[in-house]
Design an enzyme around this catalytic site. Sequence first.
Site, mmCIF file in Angstrom:
data_model
loop_
_atom_site.group_PDB
_atom_site.id
_atom_site.type_symbol
_atom_site.label_atom_id
_atom_site.label_comp_id
_atom_site.label_asym_id
_atom_site.label_seq_id
_atom_site.Cartn_x
_atom_site.Cartn_y
_atom_site.Cartn_z
ATOM 1 N N PRO A 143 20.190 38.993 69.813
ATOM 2 C CA PRO A 143 20.322 39.810 68.593
ATOM 3 C C PRO A 143 19.149 39.570 67.649
ATOM 4 O O PRO A 143 18.817 38.427 67.342
ATOM 5 C CB PRO A 143 21.637 39.312 67.971
ATOM 6 C CG PRO A 143 22.364 38.644 69.086
ATOM 7 C CD PRO A 143 21.316 38.064 69.978
ATOM 8 N N CYS A 144 18.501 40.646 67.247
ATOM 9 C CA CYS A 144 17.409 40.573 66.269
ATOM 10 C C CYS A 144 17.745 41.557 65.159
ATOM 11 O O CYS A 144 17.881 42.753 65.409
ATOM 12 C CB CYS A 144 16.073 40.917 66.909
ATOM 13 S SG CYS A 144 15.507 39.696 68.103
ATOM 14 N N GLN A 145 17.881 41.064 63.934
ATOM 15 C CA GLN A 145 18.493 41.874 62.892
ATOM 16 C C GLN A 145 17.574 42.243 61.741
ATOM 17 O O GLN A 145 17.998 42.956 60.835
ATOM 18 C CB GLN A 145 19.717 41.128 62.337
ATOM 19 C CG GLN A 145 20.759 40.858 63.402
ATOM 20 C CD GLN A 145 21.810 39.860 62.944
ATOM 21 O OE1 GLN A 145 21.625 39.155 61.969
ATOM 22 N NE2 GLN A 145 22.907 39.807 63.666
#
Length: 451
Positions: A143-145
């Site tokens: 996950p890269c937010q």
Amino acid sequence: MVDMGMIESEEDLTLLKKTVGQNYIRFISSVGFYLNNKELYGEQLDKLSNKKRKTCQSDNSLSIKPTMVDFFAGAGGLSCGFTQAGYKVCFANDFEDVCVRTYRYNHPELPSDCVLKEDIRKIVSNIDDYVTEDIDIVVGGPPCQSFSSANQRRIIDDPRNELYKYYIEAIKKICPKFVLMENVRGMLSVADQVVEDYKAIKVEKGGKIYTYDVAYRLLNSVNFGVAQSRERLIYLAIRDDISYSKHVTPEVLFKKIEEACKKNPHYILQDALENIKPLDAPRIKGMTEVDDEKTGMKIGANGYDSSGNEYLSQINQGRHIPYVFNHKARYCSDVNYEIFKRLDPGEDATNPKIADIMPYAHRNGIFKDKYYKLYADRPCRTITAHLRMDCLSHIHPFQIRSITPREAARVQSFPDDYLFLGAYLKTYMQIGNAVPVLMAKQIATIIKQYI
């Protein structure tokens, strides 16, 4: 029942009877029916049998196949595609309990203790305890937010992207021949920074120093024979010794993937929606988890040909599957029912024909897609985890309801016997977060040529 792990001996039947209670007679009758009609069930119940799973795991451990590790595995879309392409999963992890349970059930060839429910930050430091053999490929979608802070020189270093950093650390520890990392289109804004990180990897192993070359492409699942338009950013990295000995680069892999895609047929939503039971939406709140013939069941008999068209035959590998899983319609309020009925395919919340009953009309600028009826004759719009919220963005093209989890799973090219465990709304989350199986399978097939 001993083979399945329900009881250890006949003496446990008393405890089982007490546990099951008034349903005991019905339960025993069901077991008897199964024993007398095994041909109707095929191998489906083997996934529930400890004895069968142990045999499957023993055979798999002895098999000579390319090896893989799957981080942030979710419900197992990448792993499903790679195993269909002939790979062997050695280890997988995810932080969501329901995802881990779904993964374990659908991958009986992998011992449960090799599918870990744990934060990658707690795994990396002692990864050797879990991964004990040489690994051909590590896959995952960390996950890269945070991609919006354009003024920062290194956006990817934002603390919210910490899990990505641990994914890189896991690669350093495992030192696989290949790496596949997938993410959302928004990660394009930091793509060059990700390339920098991969090219900075230097791993000492067996007295040698290894480095990686990497490239990325924005790929659309529709080009992989998936009945859905879904863009994913794919990174492929190759260890330098493999690149040299096999005369291959990440750019070469992408070229071969794109060439293979040119031969694939394009499928539409209609292909995914055929040969499955029509359903009515429940009209009473609280009935979504209740099975019945009209609104569907979590597990139901399949009266249709599960390989009845070219697309279904692809996702089900030409098999007849006697059950249909997770095909349950979602609750629909009176207002939504009327909106669903009035809209035609391609129409959304801004359409004048629903202006008098549109509950979010004052927010149409923000929620234009709050209501959207799908086209049957086009690839489906992207299946997302947001479907767990309301499904109003994916209204069935000719039945007055939103799509079911099973229909969403078909759009994602999961086979019909891939059972998603957990609460009803959690099944949408698992399906929406997955990589389409056929997309993963075709990428895996290209990479396999160089392993």
